[in-house]
Design an enzyme around this catalytic site. Structure first.
Site, PDB file in Angstrom:
ATOM      1  N   TYR A 111      -2.371  -1.325  10.301  1.00  0.00           N
ATOM      2  CA  TYR A 111      -2.284  -1.420   8.838  1.00  0.00           C
ATOM      3  C   TYR A 111      -0.941  -0.890   8.346  1.00  0.00           C
ATOM      4  CZ  TYR A 111      -4.084  -1.132   4.009  1.00  0.00           C
ATOM      5  OH  TYR A 111      -4.292  -1.281   2.655  1.00  0.00           O
TER       6      TYR A 111
ATOM      7  N   SER B 113       0.860  -1.192   0.000  1.00  0.00           N
ATOM      8  CA  SER B 113       0.000   0.000   0.000  1.00  0.00           C
ATOM      9  C   SER B 113       0.888   1.231   0.000  1.00  0.00           C
ATOM     10  CB  SER B 113      -0.859  -0.014   1.269  1.00  0.00           C
ATOM     11  OG  SER B 113      -1.505   1.228   1.458  1.00  0.00           O
TER      12      SER B 113
END
Ligand code: NAD
Length: 260
Positions: A155, A142
């Site tokens: 995350y 990401s």
């Protein structure tokens, strides 16, 4: 381009993973799907991939937050298909909260699925790829594997971990025909992000489309979402001969997010 190759794509019943499986199949690869969802819907996705691309598509139901299930997914895929040439570690979840309020079980779950499952699947698939002298491991990290945002501790930590693990995987297999890279998408409008758009709409008391624009404006200078298909094409590129010497690095599709 990928005829006679077999790809396992984790978390491919939805969003980015599904588009990656479809694009790999469009290049002739047989694919193994995995992920949660309605059994009839998943069967439709599987059959459509076979019919549209003249390839074999399989589905293996496995909860990748469990180390044993992750390793069994790879073992079952080898049993079903004979060999795995491409592994795309894509399954992932999100939870947002301040660190001091972040529920321990959400932290543990995000670490288990977004990071540890990448390790277990990679560890299980490498001996097969090493035997054949060719392999492509693509980890869907990401923009949050490169930079941070508040309220996403688990995350961000997991995705930074995925970028680091991709580099180690690349180094340990350099020159063997096996490459490993991480793809770093910015905002992609999938169910994972739709939940965050809905939360923002509620917080700002706006409609969904206004919230979607606000989400983009905060991070993504292009003000446009990355599409799952564009990410599928990026993975196809990483599996191509052109990317043979590309290993241990990141491929970022984020509309300029990490440029500033
Ligand atoms: P999504 O929610 O649409 O899809 C997630 C997939 O993972 C689904 O197939 C789901 O069934 C599967 N999954 C969830 N828990 C699982 C489990 N325990 N075991 C096996 N499968 C499980 O999400 P998405 O946006 O397509 O995300 C895919 C990947 O892309 C994730 O790793 C995510 O972090 C990453 N990513 C997404 C964005 C974005 O903006 N959407 C941006 C950057 C990175």
């Amino acid at each position: 381009m990928l005829t006679d190759k077999t790809a396992v794509v984790t978390g491919s019943t939805s969003g980015i993973g599904l588009a990656i499986a479809q694009q790999l199949a469009a290049q002739g690869a047989n694919v193994v799907l995995n992920g949660f969802g309605d059994a009839d819907e998943i069967e439709k996705l599987r059959v459509n991939i076979e019919l549209q691309n003249d390839v074999k598509a399989y589905y293996i139901n496995a909860d990748l937050s469990q180390p044993d299930s992750t390793r069994q997914l790879i073992q079952q895929a080898v049993q079903l298909t004979g060999r795995i040439d491409i592994l795309v570690n894509n399954a992932g979840i999100q939870h947002t909260d301040r660190i001091e309020n972040f529920p321990t079980e959400r932290w543990d779950m995000i670490m288990a699925l977004n990071l540890s499952a990448v390790f277990h699947a990679t560890a299980e698939v490498l001996p097969h790829m090493q035997k054949h002298g060719w392999g492509r491991i693509v980890n869907i990290a990401s923009a949050h594997g490169l930079v941070a945002s508040e309220f996403k501790s688990a995350y961000v930590a997991a995705k930074h971990g995925v970028v680091g693990l991709s580099k180690v995987t690349a180094l340990e297999n350099a020159g063997s025909g096996i490459t490993c890279n991480a793809v770093c998408p910015g905002w992609v409008r999938t169910p994972l992000v739709e939940a965050q758009i809905e939360a923002l709409a509620k917080k700002n008391n706006t409609d969904i489309e206004t919230a979607a624009k606000a989400l983009l404006a905060e991070k993504q200078p292009s003000l446009q979402f990355v599409t799952p298909q564009q990410l599928g094409n990026a993975v196809v590129f990483l599996c191509s001969d052109a990317a043979e010497q590309m290993t241990g690095t990141t491929l970022t599709l984020d509309g300029g997010w990490t440029a500033r």
